[in-house]
Motif scaffolding. Sequence first.
Motif, mmCIF file in Angstrom:
data_model
loop_
_atom_site.group_PDB
_atom_site.id
_atom_site.type_symbol
_atom_site.label_atom_id
_atom_site.label_comp_id
_atom_site.label_asym_id
_atom_site.label_seq_id
_atom_site.Cartn_x
_atom_site.Cartn_y
_atom_site.Cartn_z
ATOM 1 N N ASP A 34 -0.019 -8.197 7.055
ATOM 2 C CA ASP A 34 0.097 -9.135 5.940
ATOM 3 C C ASP A 34 -0.293 -8.473 4.626
ATOM 4 O O ASP A 34 0.233 -8.804 3.577
ATOM 5 C CB ASP A 34 -0.727 -10.393 6.180
ATOM 6 C CG ASP A 34 -2.212 -10.112 6.381
ATOM 7 O OD1 ASP A 34 -2.562 -8.980 6.761
ATOM 8 O OD2 ASP A 34 -3.016 -11.030 6.149
ATOM 9 N N GLN A 35 -1.187 -7.487 4.664
ATOM 10 C CA GLN A 35 -1.551 -6.751 3.451
ATOM 11 C C GLN A 35 -0.389 -5.876 2.993
ATOM 12 O O GLN A 35 -0.158 -5.719 1.801
ATOM 13 C CB GLN A 35 -2.781 -5.887 3.693
ATOM 14 C CG GLN A 35 -4.068 -6.662 3.831
ATOM 15 C CD GLN A 35 -5.239 -5.755 4.182
ATOM 16 O OE1 GLN A 35 -5.068 -4.759 4.879
ATOM 17 N NE2 GLN A 35 -6.412 -6.126 3.713
ATOM 18 N N VAL A 36 0.357 -5.304 3.934
ATOM 19 C CA VAL A 36 1.487 -4.446 3.603
ATOM 20 C C VAL A 36 2.560 -5.262 2.891
ATOM 21 O O VAL A 36 3.094 -4.848 1.874
ATOM 22 C CB VAL A 36 2.061 -3.775 4.868
ATOM 23 C CG1 VAL A 36 3.362 -3.054 4.565
ATOM 24 C CG2 VAL A 36 1.046 -2.816 5.452
ATOM 25 N N SER A 37 2.871 -6.451 3.396
ATOM 26 C CA SER A 37 3.921 -7.265 2.770
ATOM 27 C C SER A 37 3.502 -7.715 1.375
ATOM 28 O O SER A 37 4.316 -7.758 0.466
ATOM 29 C CB SER A 37 4.277 -8.456 3.642
ATOM 30 O OG SER A 37 3.157 -9.321 3.765
ATOM 31 N N VAL A 38 2.233 -8.022 1.155
ATOM 32 C CA VAL A 38 1.747 -8.399 -0.171
ATOM 33 C C VAL A 38 1.881 -7.209 -1.111
ATOM 34 O O VAL A 38 2.347 -7.340 -2.238
ATOM 35 C CB VAL A 38 0.284 -8.896 -0.105
ATOM 36 C CG1 VAL A 38 -0.315 -9.024 -1.484
ATOM 37 C CG2 VAL A 38 0.214 -10.215 0.631
ATOM 38 N N SER A 39 1.520 -6.034 -0.650
ATOM 39 C CA SER A 39 1.628 -4.827 -1.466
ATOM 40 C C SER A 39 3.080 -4.542 -1.822
ATOM 41 O O SER A 39 3.390 -4.198 -2.953
ATOM 42 C CB SER A 39 1.025 -3.644 -0.727
ATOM 43 O OG SER A 39 1.193 -2.470 -1.465
ATOM 44 N N GLN A 40 3.977 -4.693 -0.877
ATOM 45 C CA GLN A 40 5.393 -4.470 -1.143
ATOM 46 C C GLN A 40 5.919 -5.499 -2.137
ATOM 47 O O GLN A 40 6.701 -5.160 -3.021
ATOM 48 C CB GLN A 40 6.188 -4.523 0.158
ATOM 49 C CG GLN A 40 5.950 -3.328 1.054
ATOM 50 C CD GLN A 40 6.595 -3.487 2.416
ATOM 51 O OE1 GLN A 40 6.999 -4.579 2.799
ATOM 52 N NE2 GLN A 40 6.686 -2.391 3.155
ATOM 53 N N ASN A 41 5.480 -6.744 -2.017
ATOM 54 C CA ASN A 41 5.894 -7.772 -2.964
ATOM 55 C C ASN A 41 5.391 -7.451 -4.364
ATOM 56 O O ASN A 41 6.111 -7.607 -5.340
ATOM 57 C CB ASN A 41 5.387 -9.150 -2.536
ATOM 58 C CG ASN A 41 6.101 -9.683 -1.320
ATOM 59 O OD1 ASN A 41 7.201 -9.229 -0.988
ATOM 60 N ND2 ASN A 41 5.497 -10.635 -0.646
ATOM 61 N N GLN A 42 4.153 -6.994 -4.469
ATOM 62 C CA GLN A 42 3.600 -6.637 -5.775
ATOM 63 C C GLN A 42 4.373 -5.479 -6.379
ATOM 64 O O GLN A 42 4.657 -5.469 -7.579
ATOM 65 C CB GLN A 42 2.121 -6.274 -5.642
ATOM 66 C CG GLN A 42 1.225 -7.456 -5.358
ATOM 67 C CD GLN A 42 -0.202 -7.039 -5.047
ATOM 68 O OE1 GLN A 42 -0.478 -5.882 -4.736
ATOM 69 N NE2 GLN A 42 -1.121 -7.991 -5.128
ATOM 70 N N GLN A 43 4.728 -4.501 -5.558
ATOM 71 C CA GLN A 43 5.500 -3.362 -6.059
ATOM 72 C C GLN A 43 6.876 -3.813 -6.544
ATOM 73 O O GLN A 43 7.366 -3.343 -7.571
ATOM 74 C CB GLN A 43 5.637 -2.296 -4.977
ATOM 75 C CG GLN A 43 4.357 -1.562 -4.689
ATOM 76 C CD GLN A 43 4.501 -0.593 -3.523
ATOM 77 O OE1 GLN A 43 5.507 -0.566 -2.845
ATOM 78 N NE2 GLN A 43 3.463 0.191 -3.290
ATOM 79 N N ALA A 44 7.490 -4.722 -5.804
ATOM 80 C CA ALA A 44 8.808 -5.223 -6.211
ATOM 81 C C ALA A 44 8.715 -5.980 -7.531
ATOM 82 O O ALA A 44 9.566 -5.815 -8.406
ATOM 83 C CB ALA A 44 9.376 -6.128 -5.122
ATOM 84 N N VAL A 45 7.677 -6.786 -7.684
ATOM 85 C CA VAL A 45 7.490 -7.525 -8.937
ATOM 86 C C VAL A 45 7.252 -6.558 -10.086
ATOM 87 O O VAL A 45 7.824 -6.712 -11.173
ATOM 88 C CB VAL A 45 6.313 -8.524 -8.798
ATOM 89 C CG1 VAL A 45 5.906 -9.084 -10.143
ATOM 90 C CG2 VAL A 45 6.682 -9.635 -7.839
ATOM 91 N N ARG A 46 6.445 -5.551 -9.873
ATOM 92 C CA ARG A 46 6.190 -4.552 -10.921
ATOM 93 C C ARG A 46 7.472 -3.815 -11.298
ATOM 94 O O ARG A 46 7.735 -3.574 -12.468
ATOM 95 C CB ARG A 46 5.129 -3.554 -10.456
ATOM 96 C CG ARG A 46 3.751 -4.127 -10.418
ATOM 97 C CD ARG A 46 2.735 -3.074 -10.006
ATOM 98 N NE ARG A 46 1.444 -3.680 -9.787
ATOM 99 C CZ ARG A 46 0.671 -3.439 -8.753
ATOM 100 N NH1 ARG A 46 1.041 -2.576 -7.832
ATOM 101 N NH2 ARG A 46 -0.491 -4.044 -8.627
ATOM 102 N N ARG A 47 8.263 -3.465 -10.305
ATOM 103 C CA ARG A 47 9.516 -2.762 -10.558
ATOM 104 C C ARG A 47 10.460 -3.638 -11.378
ATOM 105 O O ARG A 47 11.062 -3.186 -12.349
ATOM 106 C CB ARG A 47 10.165 -2.357 -9.236
ATOM 107 C CG ARG A 47 11.404 -1.524 -9.368
ATOM 108 C CD ARG A 47 11.954 -0.983 -8.038
ATOM 109 N NE ARG A 47 11.861 -1.887 -6.910
ATOM 110 C CZ ARG A 47 10.972 -1.781 -5.905
ATOM 111 N NH1 ARG A 47 10.090 -0.807 -5.904
ATOM 112 N NH2 ARG A 47 10.968 -2.636 -4.901
ATOM 113 N N GLU A 48 10.571 -4.914 -11.010
ATOM 114 C CA GLU A 48 11.425 -5.841 -11.756
ATOM 115 C C GLU A 48 10.925 -6.015 -13.184
ATOM 116 O O GLU A 48 11.716 -6.068 -14.123
ATOM 117 C CB GLU A 48 11.481 -7.196 -11.050
ATOM 118 C CG GLU A 48 12.257 -7.175 -9.756
ATOM 119 C CD GLU A 48 12.163 -8.480 -8.994
ATOM 120 O OE1 GLU A 48 11.596 -9.459 -9.523
ATOM 121 O OE2 GLU A 48 12.662 -8.540 -7.862
#
Length: 110
Positions: A34-48
């Motif tokens: 669950d920490q990995v998916s949150v981190s990936q979501n944060q990275q996607a938001v930052r990229r956008e």
Amino acid sequence: MDISSVSTSSLPHTGSSDGTKIAREERVGKTRPDQVSVSQNQQAVRRETRESMQQRRVEQAERLNETREMQREQLEKLVERLDEFMSSFNKGLAFRLDEDTGRSIITVYE
């Protein structure tokens, strides 16, 4: 009963009862799924966010260039009109824009 005959490899591994194995894994840096998916979501938001900011910068630069070009055209028209107006008085003034520097040049004749 002989305790030395029991092998620890034959026992099912569930971690220690006091939680030291779990705590050690967390300290080492292992992340839970669950920490990995949150981190990936944060990275996607930052990229956008970075992409949208870059797009806004490009749009602002384009608008700035368009505004500068319009101002340049207006200045050229103004200089032309001033030169025509002053020549109607037969006075010794001439207005022009220097092509190299972009500066307004006013010439006074005697």
